[in-house]
Design a protein around this motif. Structure first.
Motif, PDB file in Angstrom:
ATOM      1  N   ASP A  66       8.369  -9.320 -48.077  1.00  0.00           N
ATOM      2  CA  ASP A  66       7.365  -8.465 -47.426  1.00  0.00           C
ATOM      3  C   ASP A  66       7.397  -7.044 -47.977  1.00  0.00           C
ATOM      4  O   ASP A  66       6.353  -6.380 -48.072  1.00  0.00           O
ATOM      5  CB  ASP A  66       7.589  -8.440 -45.913  1.00  0.00           C
ATOM      6  N   ASP A  67       8.589  -6.558 -48.339  1.00  0.00           N
ATOM      7  CA  ASP A  67       8.702  -5.185 -48.845  1.00  0.00           C
ATOM      8  C   ASP A  67       8.052  -5.007 -50.213  1.00  0.00           C
ATOM      9  O   ASP A  67       7.714  -3.895 -50.607  1.00  0.00           O
ATOM     10  CB  ASP A  67      10.176  -4.770 -48.938  1.00  0.00           C
ATOM     11  N   HIS A  68       7.914  -6.099 -50.951  1.00  0.00           N
ATOM     12  CA  HIS A  68       7.370  -6.001 -52.307  1.00  0.00           C
ATOM     13  C   HIS A  68       6.063  -6.767 -52.488  1.00  0.00           C
ATOM     14  O   HIS A  68       5.643  -7.029 -53.611  1.00  0.00           O
ATOM     15  CB  HIS A  68       8.411  -6.494 -53.320  1.00  0.00           C
ATOM     16  N   THR A  69       5.444  -7.128 -51.378  1.00  0.00           N
ATOM     17  CA  THR A  69       4.149  -7.811 -51.440  1.00  0.00           C
ATOM     18  C   THR A  69       3.037  -6.788 -51.252  1.00  0.00           C
ATOM     19  O   THR A  69       3.033  -6.034 -50.284  1.00  0.00           O
ATOM     20  CB  THR A  69       4.040  -8.886 -50.346  1.00  0.00           C
ATOM     21  N   SER A  70       2.126  -6.747 -52.190  1.00  0.00           N
ATOM     22  CA  SER A  70       0.973  -5.856 -52.078  1.00  0.00           C
ATOM     23  C   SER A  70      -0.277  -6.700 -51.875  1.00  0.00           C
ATOM     24  O   SER A  70      -0.408  -7.771 -52.469  1.00  0.00           O
ATOM     25  CB  SER A  70       0.824  -4.982 -53.332  1.00  0.00           C
ATOM     26  N   THR A  71      -1.156  -6.234 -51.031  1.00  0.00           N
ATOM     27  CA  THR A  71      -2.388  -6.956 -50.728  1.00  0.00           C
ATOM     28  C   THR A  71      -3.560  -6.267 -51.391  1.00  0.00           C
ATOM     29  O   THR A  71      -3.790  -5.072 -51.192  1.00  0.00           O
ATOM     30  CB  THR A  71      -2.626  -7.019 -49.208  1.00  0.00           C
ATOM     31  N   ALA A  75      -9.748  -8.630 -51.705  1.00  0.00           N
ATOM     32  CA  ALA A  75      -9.614 -10.079 -51.811  1.00  0.00           C
ATOM     33  C   ALA A  75     -10.536 -10.828 -50.861  1.00  0.00           C
ATOM     34  O   ALA A  75     -11.133 -11.842 -51.226  1.00  0.00           O
ATOM     35  CB  ALA A  75      -8.161 -10.490 -51.573  1.00  0.00           C
ATOM     36  N   ARG A  76     -10.664 -10.357 -49.623  1.00  0.00           N
ATOM     37  CA  ARG A  76     -11.485 -11.072 -48.651  1.00  0.00           C
ATOM     38  C   ARG A  76     -12.693 -10.243 -48.215  1.00  0.00           C
ATOM     39  O   ARG A  76     -13.319 -10.533 -47.202  1.00  0.00           O
ATOM     40  CB  ARG A  76     -10.653 -11.439 -47.411  1.00  0.00           C
TER      41      ARG A  76
END
Length: 251
Positions: A66-71, A75-76
């Motif tokens: 979670d700390d290294h996930t970028s959104t 995208a939507r």
């Protein structure tokens, strides 16, 4: 060392895996004919690769915690945003893409990136159907078309079509409802006479890449590897000796 990312062929240089070792990142070329010889070990978060450097992360979630996930905020998006990014204000193209044999999708991208974006996705054919002034307008058009044509295609679906040709009649029927500005047909240079076997490995001779799908030949069988499935694996140098499923043609 750890596999921390990948580059698809479009853009700067050939396709490559990004392998981190002692805080530094090396690009391992995926040009046809190159030999990969890595054994995959445990998998955990790929951390933060930046430029030629890398900050490791021990968290067990892969490919990223979670700390290294970028959104990606677009995208939507369906065109109901306030266009918060500079890129939203650039000219956009709405396109249709075909994946063999008969899977189609709608998508949008900035106009100057159209060819590159289609190759990143591994499209076999495509058609540029609209040009609009900004991303919000493009997303609204995409959302309308997506009521009838999907706006995403999963990698396993693309893999199932490898070695096949696009159904020309079905593609032409789809385009009959549009007035394409430009059409495209792509050749990724991999001459396949049968569908590759889906696997997760990093040992074999590179046949080529198609979007984020890496094609490896090993023991008379061609394998299709989703490069995202490699991200996060610790790896040791040396060919893997793990038994993998062979194609019937290998016997």
């Amino acid at each position: 060392m750890q596999i921390v990312g990948y580059d698809t062929a479009p853009g700067d240089g050939p396709a490559a895996l990004k392998v981190a070792d002692a805080g530094e990142v090396e690009r391992v070329s995926l040009v046809a004919g190159e030999r990969l010889a890595y054994t995959l070990e445990s998998r955990h978060c790929a951390g933060d690769p930046w430029g030629d450097g890398h900050e490791s992360c021990p968290n067990p979630s892969a490919p990223y915690c979670d700390d290294h996930t970028s959104t990606w905020p677009c995208a939507r998006c369906v065109g109901n945003c306030t266009m918060p990014r500079d890129s939203c204000h650039e000219e956009h193209a709405v396109y249709l893409a075909a994946f063999a044999p008969d899977v189609f999708k709608v998508g949008v991208t900035r106009s100057w990136r159209l060819d590159e974006r289609l190759r990143e996705q591994g499209a076999d054919r495509a058609a540029h159907v609209r040009t609009v002034e900004d991303g919000r307008r493009a997303r609204r058009i995409e959302a309308g078309i997506a009521e009838d044509i999907p706006d995403r295609v999963r990698v396993p679906t693309k893999v199932r079509g490898l070695g096949e040709s696009v159904d020309g009649a079905a593609w032409n029927d789809l385009l009959a409802d549009f007035d394409p500005i430009e059409t495209f047909a792509f050749d990724y240079g991999a001459d396949l006479d049968a569908r590759p076997v889906a696997e997760t490995m990093a040992t074999g001779t590179v046949v080529g890449t198609k979007g984020r799908v890496l094609l490896l030949e090993r023991g008379g069988t061609t394998y299709a590897v989703d490069m995202r499935d490699l991200v996060g694996y610790d790896a040791t140098e040396g060919a893997s000796e793990r038994d993998v499923q062979s194609s019937l043609g290998a016997f």
